[in-house]
Design a protein around this motif. Structure first.
Motif, PDB file in Angstrom:
ATOM      1  N   UNK A  28      -1.440  17.552 114.107  1.00  0.00           N
ATOM      2  CA  UNK A  28      -2.321  16.824 113.188  1.00  0.00           C
ATOM      3  C   UNK A  28      -2.272  15.303 113.382  1.00  0.00           C
ATOM      4  N   UNK A  29      -1.662  14.843 114.465  1.00  0.00           N
ATOM      5  CA  UNK A  29      -1.551  13.391 114.680  1.00  0.00           C
ATOM      6  C   UNK A  29      -2.930  12.744 114.727  1.00  0.00           C
ATOM      7  N   UNK A  30      -3.067  11.597 114.063  1.00  0.00           N
ATOM      8  CA  UNK A  30      -4.323  10.858 114.130  1.00  0.00           C
ATOM      9  C   UNK A  30      -4.176   9.527 114.863  1.00  0.00           C
ATOM     10  N   UNK A  31      -2.994   9.262 115.369  1.00  0.00           N
ATOM     11  CA  UNK A  31      -2.761   8.082 116.200  1.00  0.00           C
ATOM     12  C   UNK A  31      -1.749   8.439 117.280  1.00  0.00           C
ATOM     13  N   UNK A  32      -1.898   7.818 118.436  1.00  0.00           N
ATOM     14  CA  UNK A  32      -0.865   7.974 119.453  1.00  0.00           C
ATOM     15  C   UNK A  32      -0.885   6.751 120.353  1.00  0.00           C
ATOM     16  N   UNK A  33       0.211   6.524 121.032  1.00  0.00           N
ATOM     17  CA  UNK A  33       0.277   5.422 121.999  1.00  0.00           C
ATOM     18  C   UNK A  33       1.305   5.773 123.057  1.00  0.00           C
ATOM     19  N   UNK A  39      10.692  -0.872 134.834  1.00  0.00           N
ATOM     20  CA  UNK A  39      11.932  -1.411 135.402  1.00  0.00           C
ATOM     21  C   UNK A  39      13.048  -0.365 135.370  1.00  0.00           C
ATOM     22  N   UNK A  40      12.917   0.636 134.477  1.00  0.00           N
ATOM     23  CA  UNK A  40      13.935   1.697 134.409  1.00  0.00           C
ATOM     24  C   UNK A  40      13.345   3.069 134.692  1.00  0.00           C
ATOM     25  N   UNK A  41      12.016   3.196 134.569  1.00  0.00           N
ATOM     26  CA  UNK A  41      11.375   4.492 134.769  1.00  0.00           C
ATOM     27  C   UNK A  41      11.201   5.288 133.489  1.00  0.00           C
ATOM     28  N   UNK A  42      11.361   4.629 132.343  1.00  0.00           N
ATOM     29  CA  UNK A  42      11.226   5.321 131.060  1.00  0.00           C
ATOM     30  C   UNK A  42       9.759   5.444 130.665  1.00  0.00           C
ATOM     31  N   UNK A  43       9.432   6.617 130.091  1.00  0.00           N
ATOM     32  CA  UNK A  43       8.092   6.884 129.571  1.00  0.00           C
ATOM     33  C   UNK A  43       8.248   7.374 128.143  1.00  0.00           C
ATOM     34  N   UNK A  44       7.285   7.014 127.302  1.00  0.00           N
ATOM     35  CA  UNK A  44       7.363   7.480 125.923  1.00  0.00           C
ATOM     36  C   UNK A  44       5.974   7.551 125.312  1.00  0.00           C
ATOM     37  N   UNK A  45       5.641   8.691 124.725  1.00  0.00           N
ATOM     38  CA  UNK A  45       4.427   8.826 123.927  1.00  0.00           C
ATOM     39  C   UNK A  45       4.842   9.002 122.479  1.00  0.00           C
ATOM     40  N   UNK A  46       4.195   8.265 121.601  1.00  0.00           N
ATOM     41  CA  UNK A  46       4.492   8.373 120.175  1.00  0.00           C
ATOM     42  C   UNK A  46       3.256   8.891 119.462  1.00  0.00           C
ATOM     43  N   UNK A  54       0.761   4.775 105.227  1.00  0.00           N
ATOM     44  CA  UNK A  54       2.107   5.315 105.354  1.00  0.00           C
ATOM     45  C   UNK A  54       2.200   6.299 106.528  1.00  0.00           C
ATOM     46  N   UNK A  55       3.342   6.264 107.216  1.00  0.00           N
ATOM     47  CA  UNK A  55       3.588   7.176 108.333  1.00  0.00           C
ATOM     48  C   UNK A  55       4.073   8.507 107.750  1.00  0.00           C
ATOM     49  N   UNK A  56       3.154   9.455 107.630  1.00  0.00           N
ATOM     50  CA  UNK A  56       3.506  10.740 107.023  1.00  0.00           C
ATOM     51  C   UNK A  56       4.314  11.584 108.001  1.00  0.00           C
ATOM     52  N   UNK A  57       3.926  11.542 109.282  1.00  0.00           N
ATOM     53  CA  UNK A  57       4.659  12.279 110.308  1.00  0.00           C
ATOM     54  C   UNK A  57       4.724  11.412 111.556  1.00  0.00           C
ATOM     55  N   UNK A  58       5.784  11.595 112.309  1.00  0.00           N
ATOM     56  CA  UNK A  58       5.936  10.837 113.555  1.00  0.00           C
ATOM     57  C   UNK A  58       6.744  11.671 114.533  1.00  0.00           C
ATOM     58  N   UNK A  59       6.349  11.622 115.797  1.00  0.00           N
ATOM     59  CA  UNK A  59       7.096  12.350 116.824  1.00  0.00           C
ATOM     60  C   UNK A  59       6.965  11.610 118.144  1.00  0.00           C
ATOM     61  N   UNK A  60       7.735  12.058 119.113  1.00  0.00           N
ATOM     62  CA  UNK A  60       7.649  11.441 120.433  1.00  0.00           C
ATOM     63  C   UNK A  60       7.815  12.493 121.519  1.00  0.00           C
ATOM     64  N   UNK A 131       7.820  -0.190 120.419  1.00  0.00           N
ATOM     65  CA  UNK A 131       6.546  -0.838 120.746  1.00  0.00           C
ATOM     66  C   UNK A 131       5.408   0.168 120.750  1.00  0.00           C
ATOM     67  N   UNK A 132       5.677   1.342 121.310  1.00  0.00           N
ATOM     68  CA  UNK A 132       4.644   2.378 121.330  1.00  0.00           C
ATOM     69  C   UNK A 132       4.285   2.778 119.901  1.00  0.00           C
ATOM     70  N   UNK A 133       5.304   2.900 119.038  1.00  0.00           N
ATOM     71  CA  UNK A 133       5.060   3.291 117.647  1.00  0.00           C
ATOM     72  C   UNK A 133       4.210   2.245 116.928  1.00  0.00           C
ATOM     73  N   UNK A 134       4.530   0.972 117.136  1.00  0.00           N
ATOM     74  CA  UNK A 134       3.770  -0.085 116.458  1.00  0.00           C
ATOM     75  C   UNK A 134       2.354  -0.143 117.009  1.00  0.00           C
ATOM     76  N   UNK A 135       2.198   0.087 118.306  1.00  0.00           N
ATOM     77  CA  UNK A 135       0.847   0.124 118.873  1.00  0.00           C
ATOM     78  C   UNK A 135       0.045   1.278 118.285  1.00  0.00           C
ATOM     79  N   UNK A 136       0.687   2.426 118.130  1.00  0.00           N
ATOM     80  CA  UNK A 136       0.011   3.574 117.533  1.00  0.00           C
ATOM     81  C   UNK A 136      -0.373   3.256 116.087  1.00  0.00           C
ATOM     82  N   UNK A 137       0.540   2.615 115.393  1.00  0.00           N
ATOM     83  CA  UNK A 137       0.330   2.262 113.991  1.00  0.00           C
ATOM     84  C   UNK A 137      -0.870   1.343 113.827  1.00  0.00           C
TER      85      UNK A 137
END
Ligand code: ZN
Length: 151
Positions: A28-33, A39-46, A54-60, A131-137
């Motif tokens: 049911x997510x209505x935002x994602x980023x 530099x390290x190879x890290x990836x993250x989707x929020x 209000x952030x009712x639900x959040x995942x990554x 950063x991804x979370x704030x961008x999604x927000x």
């Protein structure tokens, strides 16, 4: 693993690595980023389900080093139920912890990342998911990248 690095991997970080919280896409997510730390190879989707302000639900979902994945897991537990303003304030606190090593006064689990400040290259790993979370927000469609606006 060096002694210094093992100090960095405190129990909270190890626990979030072994048992990541809120991992996987929320149907049911209505935002994602997406966030990327080349530099390290890290990836993250929020993924967020915003209910008003209000952030009712959040995942990554993500892959990368232990710091980045533990930070993403902890971030979701910290931001769930928070308003946008509260999320911004928590990120400010977390950023200060990882850049200065200052321990949080309320003994928050965020303090587990205080040791990161001694490893400047790892600060990006710790802040990527935030950063991804704030961008999604904020509904910013641009992917968060550690190569541009974050330190
Ligand atoms: Zn990393």
């Amino acid at each position: 693993m060096s002694a210094e690095l093992s100090d960095l991997y405190q129990n909270v970080i190890l626990d979030h690595n072994r048992r990541p919280r809120n991992r996987g896409r929320i149907p049911s997510a209505n935002r994602s980023a997406h966030g990327d730390n080349p530099s390290c190879g890290d990836q993250c989707d929020v993924f967020l389900r915003l209910d008003g302000d209000r952030i009712a639900e959040i995942s990554f979902e993500g892959s990368g080093c232990a710091i980045s994945q533990a930070s993403a897991s902890l971030m979701t537990t910290q931001l769930k139920g928070k308003t946008a303003a509260e999320a911004e304030r928590l990120y400010g606190e977390f950023h200060e912890i990882v850049t200065t090593g200052k321990e949080p006064e309320d003994m928050s689990d965020l303090g587990a990342f205080a040791g990161v400040h001694a490893f400047p290259a790892r600060i990006k790993c710790a802040t990527l998911s935030w950063h991804a979370a704030l961008n999604a927000l904020h509904g910013d469609p641009a992917p968060a990248t550690t190569e541009s606006h974050i330190d």
